[in-house]
Design a protein around this motif. Sequence first.
Motif, PDB file in Angstrom:
ATOM      1  N   LYS A 128      34.311 112.827   5.399  1.00  0.00           N
ATOM      2  CA  LYS A 128      34.416 114.233   5.836  1.00  0.00           C
ATOM      3  C   LYS A 128      34.929 115.157   4.742  1.00  0.00           C
ATOM      4  CE  LYS A 128      36.999 112.805   9.282  1.00  0.00           C
ATOM      5  NZ  LYS A 128      36.770 111.343   9.127  1.00  0.00           N
ATOM      6  N   ARG A 148      40.376 116.151   2.732  1.00  0.00           N
ATOM      7  CA  ARG A 148      41.476 116.394   1.774  1.00  0.00           C
ATOM      8  C   ARG A 148      41.087 117.408   0.698  1.00  0.00           C
ATOM      9  NH1 ARG A 148      40.867 112.071   4.209  1.00  0.00           N
ATOM     10  NH2 ARG A 148      42.567 110.982   5.268  1.00  0.00           N
ATOM     11  N   HIS A 208      42.071 108.962  -2.175  1.00  0.00           N
ATOM     12  CA  HIS A 208      41.789 108.586  -0.780  1.00  0.00           C
ATOM     13  C   HIS A 208      40.742 107.467  -0.733  1.00  0.00           C
ATOM     14  CE1 HIS A 208      40.614 108.837   3.387  1.00  0.00           C
ATOM     15  NE2 HIS A 208      39.455 109.407   3.110  1.00  0.00           N
ATOM     16  N   SER A 217      42.153 104.232  -1.571  1.00  0.00           N
ATOM     17  CA  SER A 217      42.975 103.645  -0.495  1.00  0.00           C
ATOM     18  C   SER A 217      42.074 103.018   0.581  1.00  0.00           C
ATOM     19  CB  SER A 217      43.932 104.689   0.098  1.00  0.00           C
ATOM     20  OG  SER A 217      43.271 105.556   0.988  1.00  0.00           O
ATOM     21  N   HIS A 248      40.707  99.614  -0.887  1.00  0.00           N
ATOM     22  CA  HIS A 248      41.749  98.572  -0.855  1.00  0.00           C
ATOM     23  C   HIS A 248      42.132  98.209   0.583  1.00  0.00           C
ATOM     24  CE1 HIS A 248      43.350  98.733  -5.278  1.00  0.00           C
ATOM     25  NE2 HIS A 248      42.057  98.512  -5.197  1.00  0.00           N
ATOM     26  N   ARG A 259      32.435 104.417   6.312  1.00  0.00           N
ATOM     27  CA  ARG A 259      31.573 105.581   6.065  1.00  0.00           C
ATOM     28  C   ARG A 259      30.104 105.216   6.354  1.00  0.00           C
ATOM     29  NH1 ARG A 259      34.678 108.097   0.646  1.00  0.00           N
ATOM     30  NH2 ARG A 259      36.090 109.393   1.847  1.00  0.00           N
ATOM     31  N   ILE A 292      51.377 108.182  -4.155  1.00  0.00           N
ATOM     32  CA  ILE A 292      50.725 106.863  -4.166  1.00  0.00           C
ATOM     33  C   ILE A 292      51.743 105.721  -4.124  1.00  0.00           C
ATOM     34  CG2 ILE A 292      49.258 105.338  -5.576  1.00  0.00           C
ATOM     35  CD1 ILE A 292      48.119 108.059  -6.762  1.00  0.00           C
ATOM     36  N   GLN A 335      51.719 101.580   3.545  1.00  0.00           N
ATOM     37  CA  GLN A 335      50.829 100.444   3.842  1.00  0.00           C
ATOM     38  C   GLN A 335      51.638  99.154   4.013  1.00  0.00           C
ATOM     39  OE1 GLN A 335      47.778 100.341   4.639  1.00  0.00           O
ATOM     40  NE2 GLN A 335      46.773  98.513   3.922  1.00  0.00           N
ATOM     41  N   LYS A 377      51.775 106.930   4.894  1.00  0.00           N
ATOM     42  CA  LYS A 377      50.466 106.343   4.586  1.00  0.00           C
ATOM     43  C   LYS A 377      49.312 107.337   4.781  1.00  0.00           C
ATOM     44  CE  LYS A 377      47.685 103.227   7.100  1.00  0.00           C
ATOM     45  NZ  LYS A 377      47.333 101.957   7.648  1.00  0.00           N
ATOM     46  N   PHE A 427      46.639 114.145  12.426  1.00  0.00           N
ATOM     47  CA  PHE A 427      45.404 113.489  11.972  1.00  0.00           C
ATOM     48  C   PHE A 427      45.403 112.016  12.373  1.00  0.00           C
ATOM     49  CE2 PHE A 427      42.686 111.259   9.029  1.00  0.00           C
ATOM     50  CZ  PHE A 427      41.638 112.119   8.801  1.00  0.00           C
ATOM     51  N   GLN A 428      46.567 111.360  12.182  1.00  0.00           N
ATOM     52  CA  GLN A 428      46.648 109.930  12.491  1.00  0.00           C
ATOM     53  C   GLN A 428      46.641 109.680  14.002  1.00  0.00           C
ATOM     54  OE1 GLN A 428      46.534 107.338  10.167  1.00  0.00           O
ATOM     55  NE2 GLN A 428      46.140 106.179  12.043  1.00  0.00           N
TER      56      GLN A 428
HETATM   57  C1  GRG Z   1      46.801 100.627  -4.403  1.00  0.00           C
HETATM   58  C2  GRG Z   1      48.909 101.943  -4.803  1.00  0.00           C
HETATM   59  C3  GRG Z   1      47.865 101.484  -3.867  1.00  0.00           C
HETATM   60  C4  GRG Z   1      47.928 101.892  -2.580  1.00  0.00           C
HETATM   61  C5  GRG Z   1      46.939 101.571  -1.542  1.00  0.00           C
HETATM   62  C6  GRG Z   1      45.548 100.377   0.954  1.00  0.00           C
HETATM   63  C7  GRG Z   1      46.656 101.355   0.894  1.00  0.00           C
HETATM   64  C8  GRG Z   1      47.623 101.275  -0.252  1.00  0.00           C
HETATM   65  C9  GRG Z   1      46.847 102.305   1.825  1.00  0.00           C
HETATM   66  C10 GRG Z   1      45.945 102.513   2.974  1.00  0.00           C
HETATM   67  C11 GRG Z   1      46.002 103.936   3.407  1.00  0.00           C
HETATM   68  C12 GRG Z   1      45.017 104.239   4.503  1.00  0.00           C
HETATM   69  C13 GRG Z   1      43.647 103.667   4.434  1.00  0.00           C
HETATM   70  C14 GRG Z   1      45.387 105.031   5.507  1.00  0.00           C
HETATM   71  C15 GRG Z   1      44.488 105.417   6.625  1.00  0.00           C
HETATM   72  C16 GRG Z   1      44.288 106.906   6.586  1.00  0.00           C
HETATM   73  C17 GRG Z   1      43.092 107.318   7.388  1.00  0.00           C
HETATM   74  C18 GRG Z   1      43.300 107.693   8.806  1.00  0.00           C
HETATM   75  C19 GRG Z   1      41.877 107.318   6.799  1.00  0.00           C
HETATM   76  C20 GRG Z   1      40.636 107.852   7.387  1.00  0.00           C
HETATM   77  O1  GRG Z   1      40.401 109.090   6.725  1.00  0.00           O
HETATM   78  P1  GRG Z   1      39.143 109.991   7.046  1.00  0.00           P
HETATM   79  O2  GRG Z   1      38.868 109.991   8.520  1.00  0.00           O
HETATM   80  O3  GRG Z   1      37.990 109.187   6.296  1.00  0.00           O
HETATM   81  O4  GRG Z   1      39.349 111.318   6.401  1.00  0.00           O
HETATM   82  P2  GRG Z   1      36.661 109.763   5.612  1.00  0.00           P
HETATM   83  O5  GRG Z   1      35.773 108.551   5.487  1.00  0.00           O
HETATM   84  O6  GRG Z   1      36.078 110.828   6.502  1.00  0.00           O
HETATM   85  O7  GRG Z   1      37.070 110.296   4.269  1.00  0.00           O
END
Ligand code: GRG
Length: 266
Positions: free
Chosen positions: A10, A13, A46, A49, A52, A65, A117, A126, A152, A189-190
């Motif tokens: 989307k 950010r 983003h 993240s 990973h 996605r 980060i 995370q 997170k 958002f969460q």
């Molecule tokens: C490697 C230093 C380091 C950190 C990574 C894996 C991790 C640590 C963190 C995970 C963070 C995470 C995935 C949080 C979820 C946030 C979330 C609700 C994501 C969905 O975002 P959208 O809906 O996705 O904006 P799109 O696909 O639309 O961009």
Amino acid sequence: MRYSLLAGGKRIRPILCLASAEMFVDSKEELWEKVMPAAVAVEMIHTMSLVHDDLPSMDNDDLRRGKPTNHVVYGEETAILAGDALLSESFQHVAERTKNVDPGKVVDVIMRMGKAIGPTGLAGGQLMDLTCEGKPADDVTLEDLRWIHVHKTAVLLKLAVTSGAILAGAKPDEVKALEEFATNIGLAFQVADDILDVTQSTEELGKTAGKDMDTDKATFPRLLGLEESRKEAERLTALAKESLVPFGERAQPLLALADFIINRSN
Ligand code: GRG
């Protein structure tokens, strides 16, 4: 890197980053040269993240996605390195491409990127999330859940909104008000994300639906119920909007984005 970054999403950010900056610049050209590199960098962070998070050792997911996840297509080693490289590229991109901004402000944004980060950002949030996954869901409190998602999820929305404002010339008290706005919409958002996980299909979401329930994860709907979670998302959005009062009409795009965040369908 290209596969995951250009897979869609989307772009909430970078849009937040630009909408925040628009309140302080006079022209599209200024927005482009001062702020666009940071908007792109936040999307790189983003995307890292997500790559990973989808790894077998983390959330172990095979759809993101609307496409197979990075490690499913390229293998785990490449997915880890693609994430790492997106991360380093994000810092380089801001340092190299930002133009006509006081260097002190660019350094401030780069410092905020690191903080978002690290241990009090994505990585810390995370880790706490994974730690709580190891416990029975009923032992996780609402306070734990808020801590996880401030660190997170909200952290990147805050980085987006504040870096846009700083690079565009916002004053410190304006940045402070925007930080409060972003933390509250980040949490909202969460909450919305947790609701969508149980109300939408995999096709609608472009990622595996019902994942939280299947993995017995503590979520806002689990702790509060669906109706109360919806109310909580609305309460947080209303609180966020109050922080924008000093900006008057200029805040219209950010207000609309706050509504989009809780009313979206994926
Ligand atoms: C490697 C230093 C380091 C950190 C990574 C894996 C991790 C640590 C963190 C995970 C963070 C995470 C995935 C949080 C979820 C946030 C979330 C609700 C994501 C969905 O975002 P959208 O809906 O996705 O904006 P799109 O696909 O639309 O961009």
